[in-house]
Design a protein around this motif. Structure first.
Motif, PDB file in Angstrom:
ATOM      1  N   PRO A  42       0.787  -1.240   0.000  1.00  0.00           N
ATOM      2  CA  PRO A  42       0.000   0.000   0.000  1.00  0.00           C
ATOM      3  C   PRO A  42       0.819   1.291   0.000  1.00  0.00           C
ATOM      4  N   ARG A  43       2.042   1.284   0.574  1.00  0.00           N
ATOM      5  CA  ARG A  43       2.832   2.514   0.557  1.00  0.00           C
ATOM      6  C   ARG A  43       3.130   2.943  -0.876  1.00  0.00           C
ATOM      7  N   CYS A  44       3.198   2.008  -1.789  1.00  0.00           N
ATOM      8  CA  CYS A  44       3.457   2.332  -3.192  1.00  0.00           C
ATOM      9  C   CYS A  44       2.160   2.328  -4.010  1.00  0.00           C
ATOM     10  N   SER A  45       1.387   1.278  -3.855  1.00  0.00           N
ATOM     11  CA  SER A  45       0.234   1.097  -4.744  1.00  0.00           C
ATOM     12  C   SER A  45      -0.933   2.025  -4.438  1.00  0.00           C
ATOM     13  N   ASN A  46      -0.968   2.664  -3.273  1.00  0.00           N
ATOM     14  CA  ASN A  46      -2.060   3.606  -2.991  1.00  0.00           C
ATOM     15  C   ASN A  46      -2.068   4.788  -3.958  1.00  0.00           C
ATOM     16  N   CYS A  47      -0.919   5.119  -4.503  1.00  0.00           N
ATOM     17  CA  CYS A  47      -0.832   6.236  -5.452  1.00  0.00           C
ATOM     18  C   CYS A  47      -0.596   5.775  -6.887  1.00  0.00           C
ATOM     19  N   HIS A  48      -0.211   4.553  -7.068  1.00  0.00           N
ATOM     20  CA  HIS A  48      -0.025   3.993  -8.413  1.00  0.00           C
ATOM     21  C   HIS A  48      -1.300   3.258  -8.792  1.00  0.00           C
ATOM     22  N   ILE A  49      -2.291   4.039  -9.163  1.00  0.00           N
ATOM     23  CA  ILE A  49      -3.669   3.582  -9.335  1.00  0.00           C
ATOM     24  C   ILE A  49      -4.108   3.670 -10.792  1.00  0.00           C
ATOM     25  N   PRO A  50      -5.017   2.797 -11.207  1.00  0.00           N
ATOM     26  CA  PRO A  50      -5.485   2.856 -12.595  1.00  0.00           C
ATOM     27  C   PRO A  50      -6.409   4.036 -12.880  1.00  0.00           C
ATOM     28  N   GLY A  51      -7.179   4.466 -11.905  1.00  0.00           N
ATOM     29  CA  GLY A  51      -8.084   5.589 -12.102  1.00  0.00           C
ATOM     30  C   GLY A  51      -7.419   6.887 -11.710  1.00  0.00           C
ATOM     31  N   ASP A  52      -8.211   7.811 -11.205  1.00  0.00           N
ATOM     32  CA  ASP A  52      -7.666   9.109 -10.818  1.00  0.00           C
ATOM     33  C   ASP A  52      -7.879   9.453  -9.356  1.00  0.00           C
ATOM     34  N   ALA A  53      -8.447   8.526  -8.572  1.00  0.00           N
ATOM     35  CA  ALA A  53      -8.674   8.766  -7.147  1.00  0.00           C
ATOM     36  C   ALA A  53      -7.729   7.886  -6.336  1.00  0.00           C
ATOM     37  N   PRO A  54      -6.768   8.485  -5.619  1.00  0.00           N
ATOM     38  CA  PRO A  54      -5.825   7.685  -4.843  1.00  0.00           C
ATOM     39  C   PRO A  54      -6.508   6.942  -3.703  1.00  0.00           C
ATOM     40  N   LEU A  55      -5.789   5.983  -3.150  1.00  0.00           N
ATOM     41  CA  LEU A  55      -6.257   5.218  -1.998  1.00  0.00           C
ATOM     42  C   LEU A  55      -5.472   5.667  -0.778  1.00  0.00           C
ATOM     43  N   GLN A  56      -5.941   5.248   0.391  1.00  0.00           N
ATOM     44  CA  GLN A  56      -5.218   5.601   1.615  1.00  0.00           C
ATOM     45  C   GLN A  56      -5.309   4.473   2.627  1.00  0.00           C
ATOM     46  N   PHE A  57      -4.410   4.508   3.580  1.00  0.00           N
ATOM     47  CA  PHE A  57      -4.315   3.533   4.663  1.00  0.00           C
ATOM     48  C   PHE A  57      -3.919   2.154   4.129  1.00  0.00           C
ATOM     49  N   ASP A  58      -3.594   1.260   5.056  1.00  0.00           N
ATOM     50  CA  ASP A  58      -3.202  -0.093   4.666  1.00  0.00           C
ATOM     51  C   ASP A  58      -4.362  -0.847   4.025  1.00  0.00           C
ATOM     52  N   ALA A  59      -5.590  -0.489   4.382  1.00  0.00           N
ATOM     53  CA  ALA A  59      -6.773  -1.137   3.816  1.00  0.00           C
ATOM     54  C   ALA A  59      -7.071  -0.668   2.401  1.00  0.00           C
ATOM     55  N   GLN A  60      -6.345   0.321   1.937  1.00  0.00           N
ATOM     56  CA  GLN A  60      -6.486   0.871   0.591  1.00  0.00           C
ATOM     57  C   GLN A  60      -7.924   1.328   0.311  1.00  0.00           C
ATOM     58  N   THR A  61      -8.405   2.170   1.210  1.00  0.00           N
ATOM     59  CA  THR A  61      -9.736   2.740   1.040  1.00  0.00           C
ATOM     60  C   THR A  61      -9.640   3.987   0.156  1.00  0.00           C
ATOM     61  N   PRO A  62     -10.733   4.346  -0.515  1.00  0.00           N
ATOM     62  CA  PRO A  62     -10.698   5.567  -1.330  1.00  0.00           C
ATOM     63  C   PRO A  62     -10.302   6.778  -0.470  1.00  0.00           C
ATOM     64  N   HIS A  63      -9.512   7.646  -1.039  1.00  0.00           N
ATOM     65  CA  HIS A  63      -9.021   8.835  -0.338  1.00  0.00           C
ATOM     66  C   HIS A  63     -10.203   9.729   0.042  1.00  0.00           C
ATOM     67  N   ALA A  64     -10.189  10.209   1.248  1.00  0.00           N
ATOM     68  CA  ALA A  64     -11.237  11.121   1.719  1.00  0.00           C
ATOM     69  C   ALA A  64     -11.166  12.450   0.963  1.00  0.00           C
ATOM     70  N   MET A  65     -12.177  13.241   1.089  1.00  0.00           N
ATOM     71  CA  MET A  65     -12.260  14.596   0.542  1.00  0.00           C
ATOM     72  C   MET A  65     -12.389  14.643  -0.981  1.00  0.00           C
ATOM     73  N   GLY A  66     -12.660  13.511  -1.607  1.00  0.00           N
ATOM     74  CA  GLY A  66     -12.815  13.513  -3.061  1.00  0.00           C
ATOM     75  C   GLY A  66     -11.542  13.870  -3.808  1.00  0.00           C
ATOM     76  N   VAL A  67     -10.405  13.544  -3.226  1.00  0.00           N
ATOM     77  CA  VAL A  67      -9.114  13.871  -3.828  1.00  0.00           C
ATOM     78  C   VAL A  67      -8.956  13.124  -5.157  1.00  0.00           C
ATOM     79  N   VAL A  68      -8.409  13.827  -6.151  1.00  0.00           N
ATOM     80  CA  VAL A  68      -8.145  13.232  -7.462  1.00  0.00           C
ATOM     81  C   VAL A  68      -6.737  13.592  -7.930  1.00  0.00           C
ATOM     82  N   ARG A  69      -6.293  12.879  -8.961  1.00  0.00           N
ATOM     83  CA  ARG A  69      -4.946  13.029  -9.514  1.00  0.00           C
ATOM     84  C   ARG A  69      -4.660  14.449 -10.006  1.00  0.00           C
ATOM     85  N   GLY A  70      -5.575  15.011 -10.772  1.00  0.00           N
ATOM     86  CA  GLY A  70      -5.369  16.330 -11.354  1.00  0.00           C
ATOM     87  C   GLY A  70      -4.529  16.263 -12.617  1.00  0.00           C
ATOM     88  N   PRO A  71      -4.376  17.405 -13.288  1.00  0.00           N
ATOM     89  CA  PRO A  71      -3.724  17.423 -14.604  1.00  0.00           C
ATOM     90  C   PRO A  71      -2.240  17.076 -14.602  1.00  0.00           C
TER      91      PRO A  71
END
Length: 190
Positions: A42-71
């Protein structure tokens, strides 16, 4: 004529990549198992994601606050990653869910997502060494990235309440170098 033929032959050998023995190739593919373990954590794969919304925590839950990758991979306009993620982890006294920090906190840019969550080892291997996917990095640049980049190094010091990457960094870099020096053979390569 012989000199020309010999020069062309050596050039062709060089262009095909390093010559490695079957034993070296086997060891390099075994080393890739260590690389895969790190990249899939998860330390690596939470941000190396196929979509545009990162994950967080060891459980790899969707990032709070509607955070997205951006341009540029640094968050949406008006909500950049740096809004919450500082240049360093906050003190432990901030609590277990305080946003972690490291220099240039971001996701990979959209044109080079390097998304590897759940990829089989052979596909992950191919993606890592594909310059079209990895930001035009050769093996030397990849080794420098995994060995020195402060955001990558954060994975081994993620702050309170987060499990670090389970492979010591020096062992990971040694495995990466062994794999790269053999030309990056992938599991299942003939």
């Amino acid at each position: 004529m012989r000199i020309l033929f010999a020069s062309l032959f050596l050039l062709a050998l060089t262009a095909c990549g390093p010559r490695v023995s079957p034993e070296q190739k086997t060891k390099a593919v075994e080393a890739f198992a260590t690389i895969e373990k790190v990249f899939q954590h998860p330390r690596c794969s939470n941000c190396h994601i196929p979509g545009d919304a990162p994950l967080q925590f060891d459980a790899q839950t969707p990032h709070a606050m509607g955070v997205v990758r951006g341009p540029e991979g640094k968050g949406a306009l008006g909500l950049p990653c740096a809004t919450c993620h500082a240049e360093a982890n906050p003190p432990a006294s901030y609590g277990p869910h305080a946003p972690p920090g490291a220099p240039h906190w971001s996701l990979p840019p959209p044109e080079h997502k390097m998304a590897w969550i759940g990829l089989p080892a052979a596909q992950l291997c191919a993606m890592i060494k594909d310059k079209k996917s990895n930001g035009d990095r050769d093996f030397a640049a990849l080794l420098k990235h995994v060995g020195e980049d402060k955001l990558v190094l954060w994975g081994w010091n993620p702050g309170a309440g987060r499990a670090p990457v389970p492979v010591p960094h020096d062992q990971f870099v040694a495995a990466f170098k062994l794999w790269a020096d053999a030309g990056g053979p992938c599991p299942g390569d003939a």
